[in-house]
Design an enzyme around this catalytic site. Structure first.
Site, PDB file in Angstrom:
ATOM      1  N   CYS A 131       0.814  -1.229   0.000  1.00 27.19           N
ATOM      2  CA  CYS A 131       0.000   0.000   0.000  1.00 27.19           C
ATOM      3  C   CYS A 131       0.843   1.273   0.000  1.00 27.19           C
ATOM      4  O   CYS A 131       0.309   2.369  -0.148  1.00 27.19           O
ATOM      5  CB  CYS A 131      -0.967  -0.012   1.180  1.00 27.19           C
ATOM      6  N   HIS A 273      -2.758   7.169   2.977  1.00 22.61           N
ATOM      7  CA  HIS A 273      -3.256   5.914   2.407  1.00 22.61           C
ATOM      8  C   HIS A 273      -4.611   5.615   3.058  1.00 22.61           C
ATOM      9  O   HIS A 273      -4.758   5.663   4.275  1.00 22.61           O
ATOM     10  CB  HIS A 273      -2.257   4.797   2.684  1.00 22.61           C
ATOM     11  N   ASN A 303     -10.279   0.206   0.942  1.00 19.24           N
ATOM     12  CA  ASN A 303      -8.818   0.284   0.822  1.00 19.24           C
ATOM     13  C   ASN A 303      -8.434  -0.271  -0.558  1.00 19.24           C
ATOM     14  O   ASN A 303      -8.579  -1.463  -0.808  1.00 19.24           O
ATOM     15  CB  ASN A 303      -8.198  -0.544   1.959  1.00 19.24           C
TER      16      ASN A 303
HETATM   17  O1  UT7 Z   1      -3.516  -1.366   3.621  1.00 15.12           O
HETATM   18  C1  UT7 Z   1      -2.554  -1.938   4.506  1.00 15.12           C
HETATM   19  C2  UT7 Z   1      -2.848  -1.477   5.860  1.00 15.12           C
HETATM   20  N1  UT7 Z   1      -4.014  -2.171   6.380  1.00 15.12           N
HETATM   21  C3  UT7 Z   1      -4.610  -1.672   7.402  1.00 15.12           C
HETATM   22  O2  UT7 Z   1      -4.225  -0.624   7.829  1.00 15.12           O
HETATM   23  C4  UT7 Z   1      -5.700  -2.464   8.102  1.00 15.12           C
HETATM   24  C5  UT7 Z   1      -5.405  -2.393   9.577  1.00 15.12           C
HETATM   25  N2  UT7 Z   1      -6.350  -3.107  10.444  1.00 15.12           N
HETATM   26  C6  UT7 Z   1      -7.647  -2.768  10.526  1.00 15.12           C
HETATM   27  O3  UT7 Z   1      -8.132  -1.916   9.837  1.00 15.12           O
HETATM   28  C7  UT7 Z   1      -8.450  -3.439  11.606  1.00 15.12           C
HETATM   29  O4  UT7 Z   1      -7.593  -4.140  12.472  1.00 15.12           O
HETATM   30  C8  UT7 Z   1      -9.531  -4.391  11.057  1.00 15.12           C
HETATM   31  C9  UT7 Z   1     -10.600  -3.609  10.359  1.00 15.12           C
HETATM   32  C10 UT7 Z   1      -8.893  -5.402  10.113  1.00 15.12           C
HETATM   33  C11 UT7 Z   1     -10.188  -5.129  12.210  1.00 15.12           C
HETATM   34  O5  UT7 Z   1     -10.734  -4.212  13.152  1.00 15.12           O
HETATM   35  P1  UT7 Z   1     -10.437  -4.374  14.707  1.00 15.12           P
HETATM   36  O6  UT7 Z   1     -11.185  -3.332  15.382  1.00 15.12           O
HETATM   37  O7  UT7 Z   1      -8.936  -4.398  14.875  1.00 15.12           O
HETATM   38  O8  UT7 Z   1     -11.098  -5.771  15.022  1.00 15.12           O
HETATM   39  P2  UT7 Z   1     -10.411  -7.065  15.646  1.00 15.12           P
HETATM   40  O9  UT7 Z   1      -9.519  -7.713  14.645  1.00 15.12           O
HETATM   41  O10 UT7 Z   1      -9.836  -6.730  16.986  1.00 15.12           O
HETATM   42  O11 UT7 Z   1     -11.663  -7.962  15.867  1.00 15.12           O
HETATM   43  C12 UT7 Z   1     -12.650  -7.629  16.859  1.00 15.12           C
HETATM   44  C13 UT7 Z   1     -13.737  -8.662  16.772  1.00 15.12           C
HETATM   45  C14 UT7 Z   1     -13.210 -10.086  16.756  1.00 15.12           C
HETATM   46  O12 UT7 Z   1     -14.128 -10.888  17.485  1.00 15.12           O
HETATM   47  P3  UT7 Z   1     -13.823 -11.320  19.024  1.00 15.12           P
HETATM   48  O13 UT7 Z   1     -12.525 -12.082  18.956  1.00 15.12           O
HETATM   49  O14 UT7 Z   1     -13.716 -10.033  19.768  1.00 15.12           O
HETATM   50  O15 UT7 Z   1     -15.013 -12.156  19.377  1.00 15.12           O
HETATM   51  C15 UT7 Z   1     -13.256 -10.471  15.313  1.00 15.12           C
HETATM   52  O16 UT7 Z   1     -13.416 -11.849  15.119  1.00 15.12           O
HETATM   53  O17 UT7 Z   1     -14.452  -8.486  15.546  1.00 15.12           O
HETATM   54  C16 UT7 Z   1     -14.474  -9.730  14.854  1.00 15.12           C
HETATM   55  N3  UT7 Z   1     -14.479  -9.442  13.427  1.00 15.12           N
HETATM   56  C17 UT7 Z   1     -15.595  -9.171  12.759  1.00 15.12           C
HETATM   57  N4  UT7 Z   1     -16.870  -9.083  13.142  1.00 15.12           N
HETATM   58  C18 UT7 Z   1     -17.788  -8.772  12.229  1.00 15.12           C
HETATM   59  C19 UT7 Z   1     -13.422  -9.371  12.575  1.00 15.12           C
HETATM   60  N5  UT7 Z   1     -13.847  -9.058  11.354  1.00 15.12           N
HETATM   61  C20 UT7 Z   1     -15.189  -8.924  11.435  1.00 15.12           C
HETATM   62  C21 UT7 Z   1     -16.187  -8.602  10.518  1.00 15.12           C
HETATM   63  N6  UT7 Z   1     -17.479  -8.538  10.956  1.00 15.12           N
HETATM   64  N7  UT7 Z   1     -15.927  -8.357   9.235  1.00 15.12           N
END
Ligand code: UT7
Length: 373
Positions: A131, A273, A303
């Site tokens: 990215c 980005h 993204n």
């Molecule tokens: O382009 C390169 C750079 N990329 C980025 O900058 C992306 C960076 N990361 C992110 O944007 C975020 O970390 C994500 C959007 C990928 C995830 O958001 P988060 O707030 O960090 O969520 P998390 O991974 O901590 O997950 C929280 C909960 C989890 O459930 P439990 O373990 O708390 O029960 C996940 O399983 O949300 C769950 N989860 C979802 N729930 C509904 C993960 N993805 C989803 C989803 N829908 N799509």
């Protein structure tokens, strides 16, 4: 007595974006994944993204954006000297494609893009910095120009993440969209509007596992056995990447501002980005930038990888959000890990048409979430 020698630079003179027509809404994804529009909007700010059609490759998107940028470019007629080899039909002498999703692992995508744009014979190379690709590509293009290896460069950031993200991986399938953004850079001087400079570039390969496609390269090909489904798809450790994205983009943006001798208050538009609205907001906060100066269209395209910054710029310019003379700070972060920033003063450009008529309107970051500006 001779006057001071002007520093050579790559000057922005054309800009355009293109996203494939197919829109994939959060509701559509929610029909087959355990997710919801509310979760996606709250955690990422994304409302929809565009997907390439089956069989449509990164070069197809790159050609669309590249054609539009060349058509829109404000290019003086070749005058001989360094532009001697250029003609109306061959307006640039190099094509750089920044992408994580090349058409093939061999050869590069840029020669094919150049050929399809009628530019057969020009220098053509890919830049692979995930990215951060567009900012790295800008530095590469500027290097070609200041080294005298090219006088005009078409730089395209293009990605089709829909081809490498597992559609059943809810963590990643909701984030990424497909698109392409292109700029034309010409040889000029560092004191001109549009001169791109004061790059800060960096990497940390110790963290390569945070973002990767494990299979398909020489590491996997020399091992026995077929790669698993997970190894063939894009994998990202979202939480760790989230933290790195904020700290790396903030530090890199500061370094570029210091090199340019600009204060944060001097920045009219910050174009990071377009990873996630929460990341954009956190970086703007950490920099001390008022949120309304942070340009985002993550709500309408998600993204789009190496395409995200030029797409955001093209849509902001099409919406007259950026005006000639405005000071613009670009900052990116991606797999590798890689990061990079640069600055420019906005030139008077022919207004690009929006990359998607009803979809990619520029929006600004606000405390309450994205809103149309
Ligand atoms: O382009 C390169 C750079 N990329 C980025 O900058 C992306 C960076 N990361 C992110 O944007 C975020 O970390 C994500 C959007 C990928 C995830 O958001 P988060 O707030 O960090 O969520 P998390 O991974 O901590 O997950 C929280 C909960 C989890 O459930 P439990 O373990 O708390 O029960 C996940 O399983 O949300 C769950 N989860 C979802 N729930 C509904 C993960 N993805 C989803 C989803 N829908 N799509």
């Amino acid at each position: 007595m001779a006057g001071a020698r002007r520093e050579r630079a790559a000057v922005l003179c054309g800009l355009a974006g293109w996203v494939p027509p197919r829109i994939v809404t959060n509701d559509e994804l929610s029909q087959r994944l355990d997710t919801s529009d509310a979760w996606i909007r709250t955690r990422t700010g994304i409302g929809q993204r565009h997907f390439a059609d089956p069989g449509q490759a990164t070069s197809d998107l790159a050609v669309e954006a590249g054609r539009r940028a060349l058509a829109a470019a404000d290019l003086p007629a070749p005058q001989g000297g360094p532009t001697a080899g250029l003609t109306e039909d061959r307006p640039v002498d190099a094509v750089v494609v920044a992408t994580t999703t090349p058409d093939r692992s061999c050869p590069a995508t840029a020669p094919l893009v150049a050929h399809r744009l009628g530019l057969t014979g020009v220098a053509a190379l890919d830049v692979s910095a995930v990215c951060t690709g567009f900012v790295y590509g800008r530095a590469a293009a500027a290097g070609l120009i200041t080294a005298g290896a090219a006088s005009r460069v078409l730089l395209i950031g293009a990605d089709t993440y829909s081809t490498i993200v597992d559609p059943d991986d809810r963590a990643n399938a909701i984030i990424f969209g497909d698109g392409a953004g292109a700029v034309v850079l010409r040889a000029g001087y560092a004191d001109e509007p549009g001169a791109v400079g004061h790059f800060d570039l960096g990497s940390d390969g110790a963290e390569e596992e945070l973002i990767m496609v494990a299979a398909g390269g020489s590491r996997q090909r020399s091992l026995p056995g077929e790669p698993s489904r997970a190894e063939r798809h894009f994998a990202m450790q979202g939480k760790a990447v989230f933290r790195h994205a904020i700290t790396r983009m903030t530090a890199s943006a500061r370094a570029s501002l210091t090199a340019a001798d600009w204060k944060v208050d001097d920045v009219d538009h910050f174009v990071p980005h377009q990873a996630n609205q929460r990341i954009l907001r956190a970086v703007a906060d950490d920099l001390g930038l008022p949120l309304e100066r942070c340009i985002s269209h993550v709500e309408s395209v998600g993204n789009t990888g190496a395409a995200s910054i030029p797409l955001a710029l093209a849509d902001a310019a099409a919406g007259n959000v950026i005006q000639p003379g405005d000071r613009v700070l670009l900052s990116a972060f991606g797999g590798g890990l890689t990061w990079g920033s640069c600055v420019l003063r906005w030139p008077a450009l022919p207004s690009p048409t929006p990359s998607a008529p009803a979809a990619a309107q520029p929006v600004s970051v606000s405390e309450g979430g994205p809103h149309a500006s």
